[in-house]
Each structure stands twice: as structure tokens, then as C-alpha cells.
Design a protein around this motif. Structure first.
Motif, short mmCIF file in Angstrom:
data_model
loop_
_atom_site.label_atom_id
_atom_site.label_comp_id
_atom_site.label_asym_id
_atom_site.label_seq_id
_atom_site.Cartn_x
_atom_site.Cartn_y
_atom_site.Cartn_z
N GLU A 73 0.84 -1.21 0.00
CA GLU A 73 0.00 0.00 0.00
C GLU A 73 0.87 1.25 0.00
OE1 GLU A 73 -2.49 -0.35 3.46
OE2 GLU A 73 -3.85 -1.77 2.50
N LYS A 74 1.95 1.23 0.75
CA LYS A 74 2.85 2.38 0.81
C LYS A 74 3.52 2.62 -0.54
CE LYS A 74 3.57 1.85 5.76
NZ LYS A 74 4.45 1.38 6.83
N LYS A 75 3.98 1.57 -1.20
CA LYS A 75 4.59 1.71 -2.52
C LYS A 75 3.59 2.28 -3.52
CE LYS A 75 8.06 -1.94 -2.15
NZ LYS A 75 8.48 -3.28 -2.65
N ALA A 76 2.38 1.75 -3.52
CA ALA A 76 1.35 2.22 -4.44
C ALA A 76 1.00 3.69 -4.15
CB ALA A 76 0.10 1.34 -4.35
N PHE A 77 0.91 4.04 -2.87
CA PHE A 77 0.63 5.41 -2.45
C PHE A 77 1.68 6.36 -3.01
CE2 PHE A 77 1.63 8.81 0.51
CZ PHE A 77 0.40 9.40 0.76
N LEU A 78 2.95 6.01 -2.82
CA LEU A 78 4.04 6.87 -3.29
C LEU A 78 3.99 7.04 -4.80
CD1 LEU A 78 6.93 5.50 -1.05
CD2 LEU A 78 5.83 7.75 -0.85
N LYS A 79 3.84 5.95 -5.52
CA LYS A 79 3.83 6.03 -6.98
C LYS A 79 2.61 6.80 -7.49
CE LYS A 79 6.83 2.13 -7.64
NZ LYS A 79 7.01 0.77 -8.11
N ARG A 80 1.47 6.59 -6.87
CA ARG A 80 0.25 7.31 -7.27
C ARG A 80 0.42 8.82 -7.09
NH1 ARG A 80 -2.73 4.37 -4.40
NH2 ARG A 80 -2.86 5.62 -2.50
N ASN A 81 1.17 9.21 -6.08
CA ASN A 81 1.39 10.62 -5.80
C ASN A 81 2.70 11.16 -6.39
OD1 ASN A 81 -0.86 11.73 -3.99
ND2 ASN A 81 -0.46 9.69 -3.16
N ARG A 82 3.36 10.34 -7.19
CA ARG A 82 4.59 10.71 -7.90
C ARG A 82 5.69 11.13 -6.93
NH1 ARG A 82 3.25 13.98 -13.24
NH2 ARG A 82 5.31 13.19 -13.72
N ILE A 83 5.76 10.41 -5.80
CA ILE A 83 6.75 10.67 -4.77
C ILE A 83 7.77 9.53 -4.75
CG2 ILE A 83 7.15 10.94 -2.28
CD1 ILE A 83 4.25 12.04 -2.10
N ALA A 84 9.03 9.87 -4.79
CA ALA A 84 10.11 8.90 -4.63
C ALA A 84 10.65 9.04 -3.21
CB ALA A 84 11.21 9.15 -5.64
N VAL A 85 11.07 7.92 -2.63
CA VAL A 85 11.64 7.92 -1.28
C VAL A 85 12.94 7.13 -1.30
CG1 VAL A 85 11.30 7.15 1.11
CG2 VAL A 85 9.39 8.12 -0.15
N TRP A 86 13.96 7.71 -0.66
CA TRP A 86 15.25 7.05 -0.52
C TRP A 86 15.94 7.66 0.68
CZ3 TRP A 86 19.47 6.82 -4.95
CH2 TRP A 86 20.17 5.61 -4.86
N ASP A 87 17.18 7.29 0.90
CA ASP A 87 17.98 7.87 1.97
C ASP A 87 19.27 8.40 1.38
OD1 ASP A 87 16.36 7.40 4.31
OD2 ASP A 87 16.79 5.28 4.08
N VAL A 88 19.94 9.28 2.11
CA VAL A 88 21.19 9.88 1.67
C VAL A 88 22.34 8.87 1.76
CG1 VAL A 88 22.89 11.68 2.19
CG2 VAL A 88 20.44 12.20 2.34
N ILE A 89 22.28 7.98 2.74
CA ILE A 89 23.40 7.09 3.06
C ILE A 89 23.21 5.69 2.48
CG2 ILE A 89 24.69 6.00 4.93
CD1 ILE A 89 23.84 8.36 6.71
N ALA A 90 24.24 5.22 1.78
CA ALA A 90 24.27 3.84 1.29
C ALA A 90 24.95 2.93 2.31
CB ALA A 90 25.01 3.75 -0.04
N GLN A 91 25.91 3.47 3.04
CA GLN A 91 26.67 2.69 4.01
C GLN A 91 27.23 3.65 5.07
OE1 GLN A 91 30.70 1.13 3.00
NE2 GLN A 91 29.69 -0.87 3.15
N CYS A 92 27.24 3.19 6.32
CA CYS A 92 27.81 4.01 7.38
C CYS A 92 28.08 3.16 8.62
CB CYS A 92 26.86 5.16 7.76
SG CYS A 92 25.33 4.64 8.57
#
Length: 177
Positions: A73-92
């Protein structure tokens, strides 16, 4: 550290990789970047998994939609609203979920994501994500970001209503839906 979250058993630094990818598609216009997944998010393998984090409730209020519950549901919500989500850090190196303990950062490959999307505006969820973006990603992509207040329960000075009002900045991006 977020309320209710514990340090790892030893209270020592762990070298961790971000183990799940960004949520986006080629139509994404808004990018929201966090710092690094919390312990709860790492357990769930998805963004903003701590039950007291207000991210999903705030986005639902801003978009006038029902708060998504499941990862699908969260993935569909984001895509429906044209919102991408990620983080700044790949490793820490990090202790538990403590943003203040983050060190030895390797940033994500943001140019890769930007090449595949129609991102019009980049936002950060909180001060640490903003600080890390300025240090590691701004020099790579040359695009400013907007700092939004953290949805973390540790940001107790912001009520849900106040967060929602601040996060309404997302609606300024035209052609969102």
C-alpha cells in the motif's frame, strides 16, 4: 535516537549497508530523502517502519488520502502521488538508530536515480538528512533541496498538525498527480 528504540546489544558501532532500494518510477516528481533506516525500518526492510514515526500519517494528510498500512500500500501510495523515497546514506557506521552517531558515510548514487525520473524538487526529512545531503550529494548533483522537519518521534516539538502544515510544501510541485 528515536523514542523506544534501543542501541544494538553491545552499544557499539556497526558498519551497515542500506539493504533496500529506493521507491520510485519514471514519473516521480518529488524526492524525499531520509538519512539512514532506523532499526525498525531495517527489520521491516522498508522506509519509516517505526510505529511512532509520523511520515506516513503526514503524507496521507498532505495528499488527503488514507494512511497506507502495508508495504505494498505504501509503494502504491508513493507512486500514485509521484513521490520517490530514498535515503542519503548507502553505508555508514551507526549505533542503533541514532542519527547523531552516524560516521564514515558512503552516499547513495543519487545521479543514477535522477537520470531515471522527472524529479522537480528534492526534500529532506529532518536536519541530519539535510546536513548529509549538503555535504555528500549537493556537490554531485548541483541541486538544492528543501529541509522539512523530521517526522521522527524524537522531534517532539512538532505536533502532527504542525508537521502536516510544514510538509504541505510538497503540494507546491505542479502536476503532482
Amino acid at each position: 535516537m528515536e523514542t523506544g528504540q534501543r542501541m544494538n546489544r553491545t552499544g557499539k558501532y556497526e558498519r551497515l549497508n542500506h539493504e533496500f532500494g529506493p521507491v520510485f518510477d519514471e514519473c516521480s516528481r518529488i524526492l524525499i530523502l531520509g538519512s539512514f533506516p532506523s532499526v525498525k525500518s531495517r527489520e521491516q526492510q522498508f522506509y519509516y517502519g517505526h510505529p511512532q514515526n509520523r511520515f506516513w500519517r503526514v503524507l496521507a494528510a498532505v495528499t488527503d488520502e488514507v494512511t497506507p498500512e502495508t508495504i505494498e500500500e505504501k509503494k502504491a501510495f508513493l507512486k500514485r502521488n509521484r513521490i520517490a523515497v530514498w535515503d542519503v546514506i548507502a553505508q555508514c557506521d551507526i549505533i542503533g538508530s541514532s542519527d547523531s552517531s552516524i560516521r564514515s558515510v558512503v552516499p547513495v548514487d543519487l545521479p543514477w536515480l535522477l537520470e531515471q525520473t522527472e524529479i522537480a524538487q528534492i526534500y529532506t526529512n529532518g536536519g541530519k538528512a539535510f546536513e548529509l545531503y549538503q555535504k555528500y550529494l549537493l556537490p554531485l548533483v548541483g541541486r538544492d533541496c528543501v529541509r522539512l522537519p523530521s517526522t521522527s518521534p524524537a522531534n517532539a516539538s512538532y505536533s502532527l498538525d504542525r508537521l502536516t502544515e510544514e510538509w504541505r510544501a510538497l503540494l507546491c510541485i505542479g502536476d503532482r498527480k
